[in-house]
Design a protein around this motif. Structure first.
Motif, PDB file in Angstrom:
ATOM      1  N   TYR A  14       0.813  -1.225   0.000  1.00  0.00           N
ATOM      2  CA  TYR A  14       0.000   0.000   0.000  1.00  0.00           C
ATOM      3  C   TYR A  14       0.845   1.274   0.000  1.00  0.00           C
ATOM      4  N   ALA A  15       2.158   1.138  -0.023  1.00  0.00           N
ATOM      5  CA  ALA A  15       3.020   2.327  -0.069  1.00  0.00           C
ATOM      6  C   ALA A  15       2.866   3.030  -1.408  1.00  0.00           C
ATOM      7  N   ASP A  16       3.081   4.350  -1.396  1.00  0.00           N
ATOM      8  CA  ASP A  16       2.901   5.134  -2.624  1.00  0.00           C
ATOM      9  C   ASP A  16       3.809   4.664  -3.747  1.00  0.00           C
ATOM     10  N   ASP A  17       5.022   4.254  -3.413  1.00  0.00           N
ATOM     11  CA  ASP A  17       5.986   3.846  -4.434  1.00  0.00           C
ATOM     12  C   ASP A  17       6.146   2.327  -4.492  1.00  0.00           C
ATOM     13  N   ALA A  18       5.122   1.612  -4.003  1.00  0.00           N
ATOM     14  CA  ALA A  18       5.208   0.155  -3.970  1.00  0.00           C
ATOM     15  C   ALA A  18       5.259  -0.430  -5.379  1.00  0.00           C
ATOM     16  N   PRO A  19       6.096  -1.434  -5.622  1.00  0.00           N
ATOM     17  CA  PRO A  19       6.107  -2.097  -6.929  1.00  0.00           C
ATOM     18  C   PRO A  19       4.754  -2.739  -7.217  1.00  0.00           C
ATOM     19  N   SER A  20       4.345  -2.668  -8.457  1.00  0.00           N
ATOM     20  CA  SER A  20       3.075  -3.285  -8.852  1.00  0.00           C
ATOM     21  C   SER A  20       3.337  -4.307  -9.945  1.00  0.00           C
ATOM     22  N   VAL A  21       2.294  -4.928 -10.394  1.00  0.00           N
ATOM     23  CA  VAL A  21       2.415  -5.958 -11.414  1.00  0.00           C
ATOM     24  C   VAL A  21       1.285  -5.774 -12.426  1.00  0.00           C
ATOM     25  N   ASP A  22       1.539  -6.093 -13.677  1.00  0.00           N
ATOM     26  CA  ASP A  22       0.504  -6.037 -14.709  1.00  0.00           C
ATOM     27  C   ASP A  22      -0.558  -7.092 -14.385  1.00  0.00           C
ATOM     28  N   PRO A  23      -1.798  -6.703 -14.083  1.00  0.00           N
ATOM     29  CA  PRO A  23      -2.819  -7.690 -13.711  1.00  0.00           C
ATOM     30  C   PRO A  23      -3.045  -8.751 -14.780  1.00  0.00           C
ATOM     31  N   ALA A  24      -2.732  -8.408 -16.022  1.00  0.00           N
ATOM     32  CA  ALA A  24      -2.980  -9.342 -17.122  1.00  0.00           C
ATOM     33  C   ALA A  24      -2.097 -10.577 -17.063  1.00  0.00           C
ATOM     34  N   ILE A  25      -1.020 -10.539 -16.236  1.00  0.00           N
ATOM     35  CA  ILE A  25      -0.182 -11.739 -16.177  1.00  0.00           C
ATOM     36  C   ILE A  25      -0.947 -12.912 -15.574  1.00  0.00           C
ATOM     37  N   PHE A  26      -1.939 -12.601 -14.753  1.00  0.00           N
ATOM     38  CA  PHE A  26      -2.719 -13.676 -14.126  1.00  0.00           C
ATOM     39  C   PHE A  26      -3.715 -14.310 -15.091  1.00  0.00           C
ATOM     40  N   ASP A  27      -3.854 -13.716 -16.276  1.00  0.00           N
ATOM     41  CA  ASP A  27      -4.766 -14.249 -17.294  1.00  0.00           C
ATOM     42  C   ASP A  27      -4.018 -14.910 -18.439  1.00  0.00           C
ATOM     43  N   LEU A  28      -2.709 -15.107 -18.287  1.00  0.00           N
ATOM     44  CA  LEU A  28      -1.924 -15.733 -19.357  1.00  0.00           C
ATOM     45  C   LEU A  28      -2.063 -17.249 -19.373  1.00  0.00           C
ATOM     46  N   GLY A  29      -2.667 -17.793 -18.315  1.00  0.00           N
ATOM     47  CA  GLY A  29      -2.814 -19.246 -18.252  1.00  0.00           C
ATOM     48  C   GLY A  29      -1.561 -19.962 -17.788  1.00  0.00           C
ATOM     49  N   LEU A  30      -0.560 -19.205 -17.296  1.00  0.00           N
ATOM     50  CA  LEU A  30       0.684 -19.797 -16.831  1.00  0.00           C
ATOM     51  C   LEU A  30       0.589 -20.163 -15.353  1.00  0.00           C
ATOM     52  N   PRO A  31       1.212 -21.241 -14.930  1.00  0.00           N
ATOM     53  CA  PRO A  31       1.310 -21.507 -13.487  1.00  0.00           C
ATOM     54  C   PRO A  31       2.093 -20.379 -12.815  1.00  0.00           C
ATOM     55  N   ILE A  32       1.638 -19.965 -11.641  1.00  0.00           N
ATOM     56  CA  ILE A  32       2.276 -18.858 -10.926  1.00  0.00           C
ATOM     57  C   ILE A  32       2.512 -19.273  -9.483  1.00  0.00           C
ATOM     58  N   LEU A  33       3.727 -18.948  -8.990  1.00  0.00           N
ATOM     59  CA  LEU A  33       4.080 -19.176  -7.594  1.00  0.00           C
ATOM     60  C   LEU A  33       4.582 -17.858  -7.031  1.00  0.00           C
ATOM     61  N   GLY A  34       4.048 -17.433  -5.894  1.00  0.00           N
ATOM     62  CA  GLY A  34       4.447 -16.159  -5.298  1.00  0.00           C
ATOM     63  C   GLY A  34       4.932 -16.341  -3.878  1.00  0.00           C
ATOM     64  N   PHE A  35       5.970 -15.560  -3.482  1.00  0.00           N
ATOM     65  CA  PHE A  35       6.520 -15.625  -2.133  1.00  0.00           C
ATOM     66  C   PHE A  35       6.452 -14.238  -1.491  1.00  0.00           C
ATOM     67  N   CYS A  36       6.034 -14.152  -0.234  1.00  0.00           N
ATOM     68  CA  CYS A  36       6.127 -12.933   0.561  1.00  0.00           C
ATOM     69  C   CYS A  36       5.413 -11.767  -0.139  1.00  0.00           C
ATOM     70  N   TYR A  37       6.166 -10.786  -0.657  1.00  0.00           N
ATOM     71  CA  TYR A  37       5.520  -9.678  -1.378  1.00  0.00           C
ATOM     72  C   TYR A  37       4.752 -10.205  -2.581  1.00  0.00           C
ATOM     73  N   GLY A  38       5.301 -11.238  -3.243  1.00  0.00           N
ATOM     74  CA  GLY A  38       4.588 -11.839  -4.374  1.00  0.00           C
ATOM     75  C   GLY A  38       3.260 -12.436  -3.959  1.00  0.00           C
ATOM     76  N   HIS A  39       3.202 -12.967  -2.756  1.00  0.00           N
ATOM     77  CA  HIS A  39       1.963 -13.496  -2.163  1.00  0.00           C
ATOM     78  C   HIS A  39       0.967 -12.353  -1.940  1.00  0.00           C
ATOM     79  N   GLN A  40       1.459 -11.249  -1.379  1.00  0.00           N
ATOM     80  CA  GLN A  40       0.576 -10.127  -1.061  1.00  0.00           C
ATOM     81  C   GLN A  40       0.101  -9.380  -2.303  1.00  0.00           C
ATOM     82  N   ILE A  41       1.006  -9.180  -3.284  1.00  0.00           N
ATOM     83  CA  ILE A  41       0.601  -8.447  -4.488  1.00  0.00           C
ATOM     84  C   ILE A  41      -0.389  -9.265  -5.293  1.00  0.00           C
ATOM     85  N   THR A  42      -0.273 -10.594  -5.240  1.00  0.00           N
ATOM     86  CA  THR A  42      -1.270 -11.454  -5.890  1.00  0.00           C
ATOM     87  C   THR A  42      -2.630 -11.249  -5.241  1.00  0.00           C
ATOM     88  N   ALA A  43      -2.658 -11.206  -3.907  1.00  0.00           N
ATOM     89  CA  ALA A  43      -3.921 -11.049  -3.179  1.00  0.00           C
ATOM     90  C   ALA A  43      -4.605  -9.736  -3.534  1.00  0.00           C
TER      91      ALA A  43
END
Length: 533
Positions: free
Chosen positions: A64-93
């Motif tokens: 939620y920080a102003d300068d927090a790294p983000s991710v293109d939401p469309a990556i979750f629609d590519l049909g690829l298996p995805i594994l996230g850790f820590c920040y990757g877990h939270q940004i997915t959520a």
């Protein structure tokens, strides 16, 4: 690195984690090629790279920080298996409609998770297991379609998944060895969930890196910044394989090398390698530049900047038909980039100390750099060296910093201090080379439990009182540093037998004039670094 190392490829999206490369390395350990990319890469760019799966790394920011790294939401629609850790877990959520909250109690270090249900990710692991946590924020509500698969006493969503979409995330870090079943989780993801076969090897990498080197250079000339260490030696072998005598190895002797080392480097690279070799004697120029300099960062910058000047002077001498030498190759490895804060993957880390090979070019000097090892840890570089056919005495050579003994002498560098340190260091290397050789004979392992990975002396800028031959002395101490490590990112001090320490201490005091005391550094990395400066 090439984007087509093998048919199977995992992309690691880097959210600024200092150990993002560790994820890529753990995947490569399982014989699946992996590559780090910036976290802000677009879904279209990912699609073009044709990966088999994605892993979202951890990171230091709050989602939620102003300068927090983000991710293109469309990556979750590519049909690829995805594994996230820590920040990757939270940004997915948060990207998929869940919520992340700020916990009253953080988790740092080992924690016990309990599995809430069966999960393909946790296959062949116990219901209760130890993991490595490092967080205060935590997922408080999972996105639609997700279920919680593990929790701790303070983290209700330690892991979640949407098995149908093949998206699996954990608050903990499976990539670190402190997570006892972390490698099993990666195996489950890669082989059971993604259906990969694990056919990638270091030999595959040699072929691809050779082709990449040749393609990058074309018909241009290259000079190689050769130190004689394993990193630059591996680049030398790779360059010789790729472009032959289009490459000239340039060894800058700054006068700060270990005892007899310049002669050893010249012998190896003129007798064992079919390459052009130039030995530049720059000892006097460096001595003048470093005279009276005490600040370690200033030392590093002076040494690094002068390296560029020396290489540029050689390049000018090698010009033919008015064509400049365009490329300079060097053995920059991933820990160098981490400590210098010079990340190439989009994240940002603090500058711990500058590395001589990452100092900016001075005015009037420019090369296009070739750094084929910039995504590798030291142990991986050694593996690559063996795959390239380098002899073991080069591949397993002691790590040595480019600035040399200048950063092992605390305070100003002088001829007297250099002579003292060279002689003390030679004794340390002789004794611990023999100690490591005995362990290798007993275990057959290069990095057995008590073997030393790196060892050297430091000369502090102090003197102390002693007594020798019934007379008072006022002389210098030396500090012995010996560590166990595999990748230089973390290190533990070596538990050397007392008899070995006693022999080293006795020899140094008896054989090196100007030394009357030997101390042993028993600090790990972190909080210390391996080198003192």
């Amino acid at each position: 690195m090439s984007q087509n190392q093998a048919n199977e490829k995992v992309l690691v999206l880097d959210f600024g984690a200092q150990y993002a490369q560790l994820i890529a390395r753990r995947v490569r350990d399982l014989h699946v090629y992996s590559e780090i990319v910036p976290c802000d890469i677009s879904a279209d760019e990912i699609r073009a790279m044709e990966p088999s799966a994605l892993i979202l790394s951890g990171g230091p920011a709050s989602v939620y920080a102003d300068d927090a790294p983000s991710v293109d939401p469309a990556i979750f629609d590519l049909g690829l298996p995805i594994l996230g850790f820590c920040y990757g877990h939270q940004i997915t959520a948060v990207t998929l409609g869940g919520e992340v909250g700020h916990s009253e109690v953080g988790e740092y270090g080992p924690a016990t998770i309990e599995r809430d249900r069966e999960s393909a990710l946790f296959n062949a692991t116990p219901l209760e297991q130890t993991v490595w946590m490092s967080h205060r924020d935590a997922v408080s509500a999972v996105p639609e379609g997700f279920v919680v698969t593990a929790s701790t006493s303070v983290c209700p969503v330690a892991a979640m998944e949407n098995a149908e979409r093949r998206i699996f995330t954990t608050q903990f870090h499976p990539e670190v060895k402190h997570t006892e079943y972390g490698q099993q989780l990666l195996k489950n993801f890669l082989f059971n969930i993604c259906g990969l076969e694990g056919t990638w090897t270091m030999d595959n990498l040699v072929e691809t890196m050779t082709a990449d080197f040749r393609a990058q250079v074309g018909e241009d000339r290259v000079i190689l910044a050769l130190s004689g260490g394993v990193d630059s030696s591996v680049v030398a072998a790779l360059g010789a394989r790729a472009i032959g005598r289009q490459m000239t190895c340039v060894f800058i002797n700054h006068g700060l090398l270990r005892k007899n080392e310049p002669e050893q480097v010249e012998e190896v690279f003129t007798k064992q390698f079919d390459v052009d070799f130039i030995h530049v004697h720059a000892e006097e120029r460096y001595a003048k530049l470093l005279d009276g300099v005490t600040d370690p960062e200033q030392k590093r910058r002076i040494i690094g900047t002068q390296f560029w000047n020396e290489f540029f002077a050689v390049a000018k001498d090698l010009e033919t038909d008015g064509r400049p030498v365009k490329y300079l190759a060097q053995g920059t490895i991933y820990p160098d980039i981490i400590e210098s804060g010079a990340r190439k993957t989009g994240g940002k880390t603090a500058t711990i100390k500058s590395h001589h090979n990452l100092i900016p070019f001075p005015e009037g000097v420019h090369f296009d750099l070739i750094e084929p090892l910039d995504h590798f840890f030291k142990d991986e570089v050694r593996e690559l060296g063996l795959a390239l056919g380098l002899p073991e005495h080069i591949v397993y050579r002691q790590p040595f910093p480019g600035p040399g003994l200048a950063i092992r002498i605390i305070g100003a560098v002088s001829p007297e201090k250099l002579e003292i340190l060279k002689n003390a260091d030679a004794i340390v290397r002789e004794e611990l080379d023999e100690y490591n050789a005995r362990l290798f004979e007993q275990t057959g392992e290069r990095n057995s439990e008590h073997s030393c990975w790196q060892y050297f002396c430091v000369l502090p800028d102090i003197k102390s009182v002693g007594v020798m031959g019934d007379e008072r002395t006022y002389a210098r101490p030396v500090i012995l540093r010996a560590v166990e490590s595999s990748d230089a990112m973390t290190a533990d001090w070596a538990r050397l037998p007392y008899e070995v320490l006693a022999r080293i201490s006795g020899r140094i005091v008896a054989e090196v004039p100007g030394i009357n005391r030997v101390a042993y550094d028993i600090t790990s990395k972190p909080p210390a670094t391996i080198e003192w400066e």
